[in-house]
Design a protein around this motif. Sequence first.
Motif, PDB file in Angstrom:
ATOM      1  N   ALA A   5       0.829  -1.208   0.000  1.00 21.33           N
ATOM      2  CA  ALA A   5       0.000   0.000   0.000  1.00 21.33           C
ATOM      3  C   ALA A   5       0.861   1.254   0.000  1.00 21.33           C
ATOM      4  O   ALA A   5       1.880   1.326   0.686  1.00 21.33           O
ATOM      5  CB  ALA A   5      -0.933   0.000   1.194  1.00 21.33           C
ATOM      6  N   GLY A   6       0.437   2.252  -0.788  1.00 22.04           N
ATOM      7  CA  GLY A   6       1.134   3.525  -0.789  1.00 22.04           C
ATOM      8  C   GLY A   6       1.366   4.075  -2.177  1.00 22.04           C
ATOM      9  O   GLY A   6       0.996   3.466  -3.188  1.00 22.04           O
ATOM     10  N   LEU A   7       1.965   5.242  -2.205  1.00 20.96           N
ATOM     11  CA  LEU A   7       2.226   5.936  -3.469  1.00 20.96           C
ATOM     12  C   LEU A   7       3.297   5.205  -4.277  1.00 20.96           C
ATOM     13  O   LEU A   7       4.229   4.633  -3.708  1.00 20.96           O
ATOM     14  CB  LEU A   7       2.665   7.370  -3.158  1.00 20.96           C
ATOM     15  N   SER A   8       3.156   5.252  -5.603  1.00 18.59           N
ATOM     16  CA  SER A   8       4.191   4.656  -6.446  1.00 18.59           C
ATOM     17  C   SER A   8       4.291   5.406  -7.764  1.00 18.59           C
ATOM     18  O   SER A   8       3.368   6.092  -8.180  1.00 18.59           O
ATOM     19  CB  SER A   8       3.901   3.173  -6.704  1.00 18.59           C
ATOM     20  N   VAL A   9       5.448   5.253  -8.380  1.00 16.81           N
ATOM     21  CA  VAL A   9       5.713   5.899  -9.662  1.00 16.81           C
ATOM     22  C   VAL A   9       6.107   4.810 -10.652  1.00 16.81           C
ATOM     23  O   VAL A   9       6.942   3.959 -10.339  1.00 16.81           O
ATOM     24  CB  VAL A   9       6.877   6.905  -9.537  1.00 16.81           C
ATOM     25  N   TYR A  10       5.491   4.848 -11.828  1.00 14.91           N
ATOM     26  CA  TYR A  10       5.806   3.859 -12.867  1.00 14.91           C
ATOM     27  C   TYR A  10       6.095   4.622 -14.153  1.00 14.91           C
ATOM     28  O   TYR A  10       5.286   5.419 -14.616  1.00 14.91           O
ATOM     29  CB  TYR A  10       4.609   2.929 -13.051  1.00 14.91           C
ATOM     30  N   VAL A  11       7.276   4.400 -14.690  1.00 13.86           N
ATOM     31  CA  VAL A  11       7.672   5.065 -15.934  1.00 13.86           C
ATOM     32  C   VAL A  11       7.994   3.992 -16.964  1.00 13.86           C
ATOM     33  O   VAL A  11       8.717   3.034 -16.665  1.00 13.86           O
ATOM     34  CB  VAL A  11       8.910   5.963 -15.720  1.00 13.86           C
ATOM     35  N   VAL A  12       7.452   4.148 -18.165  1.00 12.16           N
ATOM     36  CA  VAL A  12       7.794   3.202 -19.224  1.00 12.16           C
ATOM     37  C   VAL A  12       8.342   3.983 -20.422  1.00 12.16           C
ATOM     38  O   VAL A  12       7.760   4.970 -20.859  1.00 12.16           O
ATOM     39  CB  VAL A  12       6.599   2.275 -19.575  1.00 12.16           C
ATOM     40  N   THR A  13       9.527   3.555 -20.863  1.00 14.19           N
ATOM     41  CA  THR A  13      10.187   4.237 -21.978  1.00 14.19           C
ATOM     42  C   THR A  13      10.324   3.268 -23.150  1.00 14.19           C
ATOM     43  O   THR A  13      10.096   2.068 -23.009  1.00 14.19           O
ATOM     44  CB  THR A  13      11.611   4.692 -21.585  1.00 14.19           C
ATOM     45  N   ASP A  14      10.747   3.829 -24.272  1.00 17.12           N
ATOM     46  CA  ASP A  14      10.967   3.016 -25.460  1.00 17.12           C
ATOM     47  C   ASP A  14      12.394   2.469 -25.433  1.00 17.12           C
ATOM     48  O   ASP A  14      13.316   3.062 -25.984  1.00 17.12           O
ATOM     49  CB  ASP A  14      10.719   3.863 -26.720  1.00 17.12           C
ATOM     50  N   GLY A  15      12.554   1.386 -24.705  1.00 13.03           N
ATOM     51  CA  GLY A  15      13.838   0.676 -24.703  1.00 13.03           C
ATOM     52  C   GLY A  15      14.959   1.334 -23.923  1.00 13.03           C
ATOM     53  O   GLY A  15      16.114   0.948 -24.073  1.00 13.03           O
ATOM     54  N   ASP A  16      14.660   2.324 -23.098  1.00 13.25           N
ATOM     55  CA  ASP A  16      15.718   3.045 -22.382  1.00 13.25           C
ATOM     56  C   ASP A  16      15.560   2.853 -20.871  1.00 13.25           C
ATOM     57  O   ASP A  16      14.886   3.625 -20.189  1.00 13.25           O
ATOM     58  CB  ASP A  16      15.664   4.536 -22.751  1.00 13.25           C
ATOM     59  N   GLN A  17      16.196   1.807 -20.356  1.00 12.62           N
ATOM     60  CA  GLN A  17      16.050   1.481 -18.930  1.00 12.62           C
ATOM     61  C   GLN A  17      16.611   2.581 -18.038  1.00 12.62           C
ATOM     62  O   GLN A  17      16.018   2.917 -17.003  1.00 12.62           O
ATOM     63  CB  GLN A  17      16.756   0.149 -18.635  1.00 12.62           C
ATOM     64  N   ARG A  18      17.754   3.143 -18.433  1.00  9.96           N
ATOM     65  CA  ARG A  18      18.370   4.168 -17.570  1.00  9.96           C
ATOM     66  C   ARG A  18      17.477   5.385 -17.447  1.00  9.96           C
ATOM     67  O   ARG A  18      17.342   5.975 -16.377  1.00  9.96           O
ATOM     68  CB  ARG A  18      19.745   4.564 -18.111  1.00  9.96           C
ATOM     69  N   LEU A  19      16.855   5.775 -18.552  1.00  9.05           N
ATOM     70  CA  LEU A  19      15.945   6.926 -18.528  1.00  9.05           C
ATOM     71  C   LEU A  19      14.730   6.617 -17.646  1.00  9.05           C
ATOM     72  O   LEU A  19      14.305   7.438 -16.826  1.00  9.05           O
ATOM     73  CB  LEU A  19      15.490   7.272 -19.952  1.00  9.05           C
ATOM     74  N   ALA A  20      14.161   5.418 -17.798  1.00 16.69           N
ATOM     75  CA  ALA A  20      12.999   5.032 -16.981  1.00 16.69           C
ATOM     76  C   ALA A  20      13.354   5.108 -15.499  1.00 16.69           C
ATOM     77  O   ALA A  20      12.601   5.671 -14.692  1.00 16.69           O
ATOM     78  CB  ALA A  20      12.542   3.623 -17.357  1.00 16.69           C
ATOM     79  N   ASP A  21      14.504   4.573 -15.135  1.00 18.47           N
ATOM     80  CA  ASP A  21      14.937   4.593 -13.732  1.00 18.47           C
ATOM     81  C   ASP A  21      15.126   6.026 -13.230  1.00 18.47           C
ATOM     82  O   ASP A  21      14.682   6.370 -12.138  1.00 18.47           O
ATOM     83  CB  ASP A  21      16.258   3.819 -13.576  1.00 18.47           C
ATOM     84  N   ALA A  22      15.767   6.845 -14.034  1.00 15.54           N
ATOM     85  CA  ALA A  22      16.071   8.214 -13.605  1.00 15.54           C
ATOM     86  C   ALA A  22      14.785   9.021 -13.397  1.00 15.54           C
ATOM     87  O   ALA A  22      14.645   9.751 -12.412  1.00 15.54           O
ATOM     88  CB  ALA A  22      16.969   8.897 -14.638  1.00 15.54           C
TER      89      ALA A  22
END
Length: 492
Positions: A243-260
């Motif tokens: 339970a709680g707030l979360s952030v989900y980012v999905v990029t086009d093949g760029d894991q480092r960008l998604a993580d950042a």
Amino acid sequence: MRLFLAMLSHETNTFSNVPTDRAQFEARHLHYGGEIVETFRATGTCLGGMIEAAERHGARLVPSVAAAASPAGRVTREIYTHVKDRMLADLAAAGAVDGVLLDLHGAMVPEGIDDGEGDIISAVRKVVGPKVPIAVTLDFHGNLSPAMASGADLLHGYKTYPHVDMAERGAEATERLIDTIAGRLRPTSALRTPPLLPPIGSQRTAVGPMRRLYDRADEMEKDPRVISVSVFAGFPYADIPEAGLSVYVVTDGDQRLADALAEELAELAWRHRHEFVHTGLPVPAAVAKALAAEGRPIVLADMADNTGGGAAGDGTEILRELLRVGARSAVVACLWDAAAVQACVKAGVGQSLTLEVGGKVDDRHGAPLRVTGVVRTLSDGRFVHKGPMARGLPGRLGPTAVLDVNDVKVILISYRWQTLDPEMLRFVGLDPLEHKILVVKSTIHYRAAFEPIAREIIEVDAPGLSSSNLDRFAFARIRRPIFPLDPETRYP
Ligand SMILES: [Zn+2]
């Protein structure tokens, strides 16, 4: 192109003693096959958006099952297993599909399983194998788990609360799924879950901390490498570790960008965590303020008795105070009490009766209230949503009665549904503009349609299972430490 389509949506308040069983789904949505397309086409829902986008792109839908129930306690094993098994059997029987579209919630807690959506997505993945992409729409109140993020290729959370973008998200998920099938996108995602448990009263997206997060998320989405960014405010009344707030980012093949990007948003949420603490007015002060206010209607938001957050919907404390001070020209919308409705039906329109209303589900929403009133209206409870949320979707409140207690009109309903649309007053002959006080059992959703007509809105801190005062809850299974329950929590 063939896309498998299914929906299983429930927001589970694990503090509720009302089990979410088959009858609760039958009262809301339990549809199979082609009936799903008929029911949801052109509605302001995720399925509405999915159907529209699929048809626009010439994709063929393979509709399986669509199930949703009003938020309440854990989903019973019987109905959960039924829907899941049906979904998996239909999927296996469908043969080769190009992609899977699921409309889930994110805060569903079946009996014996904490992470309902993670369980569904993993099971679907097992059937289709690693190559068939899965796109999922999730409610803004989803409590995200690693199993959801890793099992699906694309998660699309609503970006608004009130949720006025459901159809848009459904269409978006469908389009990105089609792009992925065609090889135009390679979804790569990152999930962050800072130790933050915002109460729902401070989660609105028009102003405040969620607005700041979505302003930044909207900026991020302008980058062509970013497929989508979802900030889930989470659902604090599901007492589970995720339970709680979360952030989900999905990029086009760029894991480092998604993580950042996910990291940046998680830190932004954390930095402003104190803004998530919410305080409403105590009941007597709120009623006094409404009576003293200029003009009409004045909305008293009964935020803690929101069936949309799993509260009983039969809370009596604001009604009790209105009657105690002799308020007139007030409407209480809507109080869940099927037994009281039956008593009104038995008495008949125009007849007076004395009965107990509300406070019957548990001891968390005030005691039953003995009232004498006149039955003004009886209805079968069928209406159509006309506000910005779920526009066009038929609503079913079950047998419904308007009980007039000295000009305080109580709308008694038999099926639980949040008061998110003024149509829920109009369809029983009550003009919201003609009344001084409207008690609305809703935390935030009412704002989409009531804000434009309300002279003033007063947020009330009455008792109830969707209270934004988290000190009212005895959490047992949530991860600790977590803010604001543990003020000294540190992150990262
Ligand atoms: Zn929600």
